[in-house]
Write a protein that holds these residues in place. Sequence first.
Motif, PDB file in Angstrom:
ATOM      1  N   PHE A 237       0.914  -1.128  -0.024  1.00 51.09           N
ATOM      2  CA  PHE A 237      -0.032   0.077   0.123  1.00 51.09           C
ATOM      3  C   PHE A 237       0.922   1.247   0.037  1.00 51.09           C
ATOM      4  O   PHE A 237       0.185   2.336   0.028  1.00 51.09           O
ATOM      5  CB  PHE A 237      -1.007  -0.037   1.180  1.00 51.09           C
ATOM      6  CG  PHE A 237      -0.220  -0.051   2.578  1.00 51.09           C
ATOM      7  CD1 PHE A 237       0.070   1.171   3.069  1.00 51.09           C
ATOM      8  CD2 PHE A 237      -0.100  -1.333   3.249  1.00 51.09           C
ATOM      9  CE1 PHE A 237       0.579   1.049   4.399  1.00 51.09           C
ATOM     10  CE2 PHE A 237       0.459  -1.616   4.371  1.00 51.09           C
ATOM     11  CZ  PHE A 237       0.856  -0.320   5.097  1.00 51.09           C
ATOM     12  N   ALA A 238       1.995   1.051   0.117  1.00 50.49           N
ATOM     13  CA  ALA A 238       2.827   2.409  -0.010  1.00 50.49           C
ATOM     14  C   ALA A 238       4.318   1.973  -0.225  1.00 50.49           C
ATOM     15  O   ALA A 238       5.018   0.810   0.169  1.00 50.49           O
ATOM     16  CB  ALA A 238       2.968   3.097   1.469  1.00 50.49           C
ATOM     17  N   THR A 239       5.159   2.782  -0.734  1.00 48.03           N
ATOM     18  CA  THR A 239       6.586   2.482  -1.316  1.00 48.03           C
ATOM     19  C   THR A 239       7.448   3.171  -0.143  1.00 48.03           C
ATOM     20  O   THR A 239       7.193   3.899   0.540  1.00 48.03           O
ATOM     21  CB  THR A 239       7.018   3.059  -2.641  1.00 48.03           C
ATOM     22  OG1 THR A 239       6.719   4.563  -2.428  1.00 48.03           O
ATOM     23  CG2 THR A 239       6.018   2.413  -3.478  1.00 48.03           C
ATOM     24  N   LEU A 240       8.784   2.838  -0.060  1.00 48.72           N
ATOM     25  CA  LEU A 240       9.498   3.188   1.166  1.00 48.72           C
ATOM     26  C   LEU A 240       9.795   4.624   0.885  1.00 48.72           C
ATOM     27  O   LEU A 240      10.104   5.373   1.761  1.00 48.72           O
ATOM     28  CB  LEU A 240      10.752   2.401   0.910  1.00 48.72           C
ATOM     29  CG  LEU A 240      10.742   1.076   1.379  1.00 48.72           C
ATOM     30  CD1 LEU A 240      12.165   0.436   1.777  1.00 48.72           C
ATOM     31  CD2 LEU A 240       9.758   0.935   2.695  1.00 48.72           C
ATOM     32  N   ASP A 241       9.843   5.199  -0.292  1.00 52.36           N
ATOM     33  CA  ASP A 241       9.854   6.563  -0.577  1.00 52.36           C
ATOM     34  C   ASP A 241       8.645   7.505  -0.010  1.00 52.36           C
ATOM     35  O   ASP A 241       8.796   8.716  -0.095  1.00 52.36           O
ATOM     36  CB  ASP A 241      10.304   7.035  -2.016  1.00 52.36           C
ATOM     37  CG  ASP A 241       9.362   6.673  -3.119  1.00 52.36           C
ATOM     38  OD1 ASP A 241       8.098   6.408  -2.590  1.00 52.36           O
ATOM     39  OD2 ASP A 241       9.541   6.645  -4.237  1.00 52.36           O
ATOM     40  N   GLN A 242       7.520   6.847   0.393  1.00 53.54           N
ATOM     41  CA  GLN A 242       6.415   7.798   0.804  1.00 53.54           C
ATOM     42  C   GLN A 242       6.641   7.657   2.445  1.00 53.54           C
ATOM     43  O   GLN A 242       5.803   8.423   3.116  1.00 53.54           O
ATOM     44  CB  GLN A 242       5.322   6.911   0.535  1.00 53.54           C
ATOM     45  CG  GLN A 242       4.840   7.094  -0.894  1.00 53.54           C
ATOM     46  CD  GLN A 242       3.425   6.433  -1.435  1.00 53.54           C
ATOM     47  OE1 GLN A 242       3.751   5.207  -1.459  1.00 53.54           O
ATOM     48  NE2 GLN A 242       2.520   7.152  -1.457  1.00 53.54           N
ATOM     49  N   VAL A 243       7.657   7.097   3.036  1.00 45.33           N
ATOM     50  CA  VAL A 243       8.048   6.949   4.328  1.00 45.33           C
ATOM     51  C   VAL A 243       8.791   7.788   4.755  1.00 45.33           C
ATOM     52  O   VAL A 243      10.148   7.928   4.319  1.00 45.33           O
ATOM     53  CB  VAL A 243       8.379   5.669   4.917  1.00 45.33           C
ATOM     54  CG1 VAL A 243       8.590   5.512   6.550  1.00 45.33           C
ATOM     55  CG2 VAL A 243       7.320   4.499   4.731  1.00 45.33           C
ATOM     56  N   ASP A 244       8.797   8.844   5.826  1.00 46.62           N
ATOM     57  CA  ASP A 244       9.664   9.731   6.104  1.00 46.62           C
ATOM     58  C   ASP A 244      10.845   9.172   7.331  1.00 46.62           C
ATOM     59  O   ASP A 244      11.978   9.582   7.194  1.00 46.62           O
ATOM     60  CB  ASP A 244       9.119  11.120   6.976  1.00 46.62           C
ATOM     61  CG  ASP A 244       8.166  11.645   5.632  1.00 46.62           C
ATOM     62  OD1 ASP A 244       8.932  12.298   4.943  1.00 46.62           O
ATOM     63  OD2 ASP A 244       6.916  11.657   5.706  1.00 46.62           O
ATOM     64  N   THR A 245      10.007   8.384   8.318  1.00 42.47           N
ATOM     65  CA  THR A 245      10.894   7.913   9.349  1.00 42.47           C
ATOM     66  C   THR A 245      10.415   6.289   9.787  1.00 42.47           C
ATOM     67  O   THR A 245       9.275   5.999   9.678  1.00 42.47           O
ATOM     68  CB  THR A 245      10.914   8.751  10.551  1.00 42.47           C
ATOM     69  OG1 THR A 245      11.272   9.977  10.280  1.00 42.47           O
ATOM     70  CG2 THR A 245      11.760   8.114  11.582  1.00 42.47           C
ATOM     71  N   LEU A 246      11.354   5.509   9.719  1.00 40.00           N
ATOM     72  CA  LEU A 246      11.016   4.263  10.616  1.00 40.00           C
ATOM     73  C   LEU A 246      11.425   4.115  12.017  1.00 40.00           C
ATOM     74  O   LEU A 246      12.724   4.556  12.244  1.00 40.00           O
ATOM     75  CB  LEU A 246      11.648   3.087   9.773  1.00 40.00           C
ATOM     76  CG  LEU A 246      11.759   1.750  10.328  1.00 40.00           C
ATOM     77  CD1 LEU A 246      10.387   1.146  10.530  1.00 40.00           C
ATOM     78  CD2 LEU A 246      12.426   0.664   9.470  1.00 40.00           C
ATOM     79  N   VAL A 247      10.724   4.050  13.030  1.00 40.77           N
ATOM     80  CA  VAL A 247      11.182   3.591  14.299  1.00 40.77           C
ATOM     81  C   VAL A 247      11.067   2.292  14.612  1.00 40.77           C
ATOM     82  O   VAL A 247       9.881   1.753  14.561  1.00 40.77           O
ATOM     83  CB  VAL A 247      10.076   4.579  15.090  1.00 40.77           C
ATOM     84  CG1 VAL A 247      10.813   4.264  16.471  1.00 40.77           C
ATOM     85  CG2 VAL A 247       9.868   5.891  14.723  1.00 40.77           C
ATOM     86  N   THR A 248      12.373   1.812  14.888  1.00 42.39           N
ATOM     87  CA  THR A 248      12.202   0.188  15.073  1.00 42.39           C
ATOM     88  C   THR A 248      13.043   0.176  16.201  1.00 42.39           C
ATOM     89  O   THR A 248      13.559   0.940  16.981  1.00 42.39           O
ATOM     90  CB  THR A 248      12.806  -0.381  13.928  1.00 42.39           C
ATOM     91  OG1 THR A 248      12.653  -2.099  14.043  1.00 42.39           O
ATOM     92  CG2 THR A 248      14.364   0.052  13.588  1.00 42.39           C
ATOM     93  N   ASP A 249      13.624  -1.139  16.752  1.00 39.82           N
ATOM     94  CA  ASP A 249      14.262  -1.559  17.731  1.00 39.82           C
ATOM     95  C   ASP A 249      15.564  -2.110  17.627  1.00 39.82           C
ATOM     96  O   ASP A 249      15.976  -2.203  16.338  1.00 39.82           O
ATOM     97  CB  ASP A 249      13.469  -2.734  18.488  1.00 39.82           C
ATOM     98  CG  ASP A 249      13.354  -4.077  18.099  1.00 39.82           C
ATOM     99  OD1 ASP A 249      14.019  -4.972  18.417  1.00 39.82           O
ATOM    100  OD2 ASP A 249      12.603  -3.886  17.147  1.00 39.82           O
ATOM    101  N   ALA A 250      16.321  -2.449  18.613  1.00 36.59           N
ATOM    102  CA  ALA A 250      17.841  -2.448  18.517  1.00 36.59           C
ATOM    103  C   ALA A 250      18.041  -4.043  17.827  1.00 36.59           C
ATOM    104  O   ALA A 250      19.133  -4.612  17.747  1.00 36.59           O
ATOM    105  CB  ALA A 250      18.426  -2.477  19.716  1.00 36.59           C
TER     106      ALA A 250
END
Length: 276
Positions: A237-250
């Motif tokens: 439903f979205a490409t990565l260039d539509q994402v500004d920030t990914l918040v993930t874990d270590a």
Amino acid sequence: MSDNQNLLAEQRRALILDEVRRRGGIRVNELTRKLNVSDMTVRRDLDALARLGVIEKVHGGAVPVVEASTHEPGFEAKSELELSAKEDIARAAAAMAVPGRAIALSGGTTTYALAHHLLDVPDLTVVTNSVRVADVFHAAQPAGTSGGQRAGAATVVLTGGVRTPSDSLVGPVADQAIRSLHFDVLFLGVHGISAEAGLSTPNLAEAETNRRFVRSARRVVVVADHTKWGTVGLSSFATLDQVDTLVTDAGLSAEVREEIVEHLPGLVVAGESADR
């Protein structure tokens, strides 16, 4: 790992699941040595993970479950996974919420964790298609307010729609409501994220609703633990260039971090010491 005997069951099981997925399978005796726990403890952990449907027990060990691209786990099953990671992500993402702004929260167990951390951010307008997220804000209202709300409390708009197994509201009613709105920030939970498929979900109707969310947001922040990277659902439903920030874990490997940095402008690794 010398102090793994002191790990909580949830932490142990997260480590076991990571090992099973990374290696394609593992034996009980390997886990007892790695975690420094008893054979019985490992078998109980494997039983618990098998009940959640994320591994399959085999003679002497376990292998990962290869899920169909259409498989959609229920909210309760997903809420038992990666609890510590979700809390770390939620705290980091909540720091991005600015008082007085209009934000959107999609459905999912990570956005549900985030909602609890947003209760102290004043004067938010929150649009969500998650019944669970809306309940978090509703439960925070003092008893006996007779329809009013405490000063600074969030104004919450819950879209209509058809309920999914993950307790999200999707479909034409939700899509129409979201289409007419505009958000400063969208906090988006995902079933899967990859360089090739972008953001994806096993639910076709949810994919369309998430497209509407993305189009209506000035900034898109994806909140997803490390196990979501490389997972691909039925519908992108979205490409990565539509994402500004990914918040993930270590829990991300160095190799995966390099891949993410190549495709995304912003990466926040929550729960990691600043000097790492």
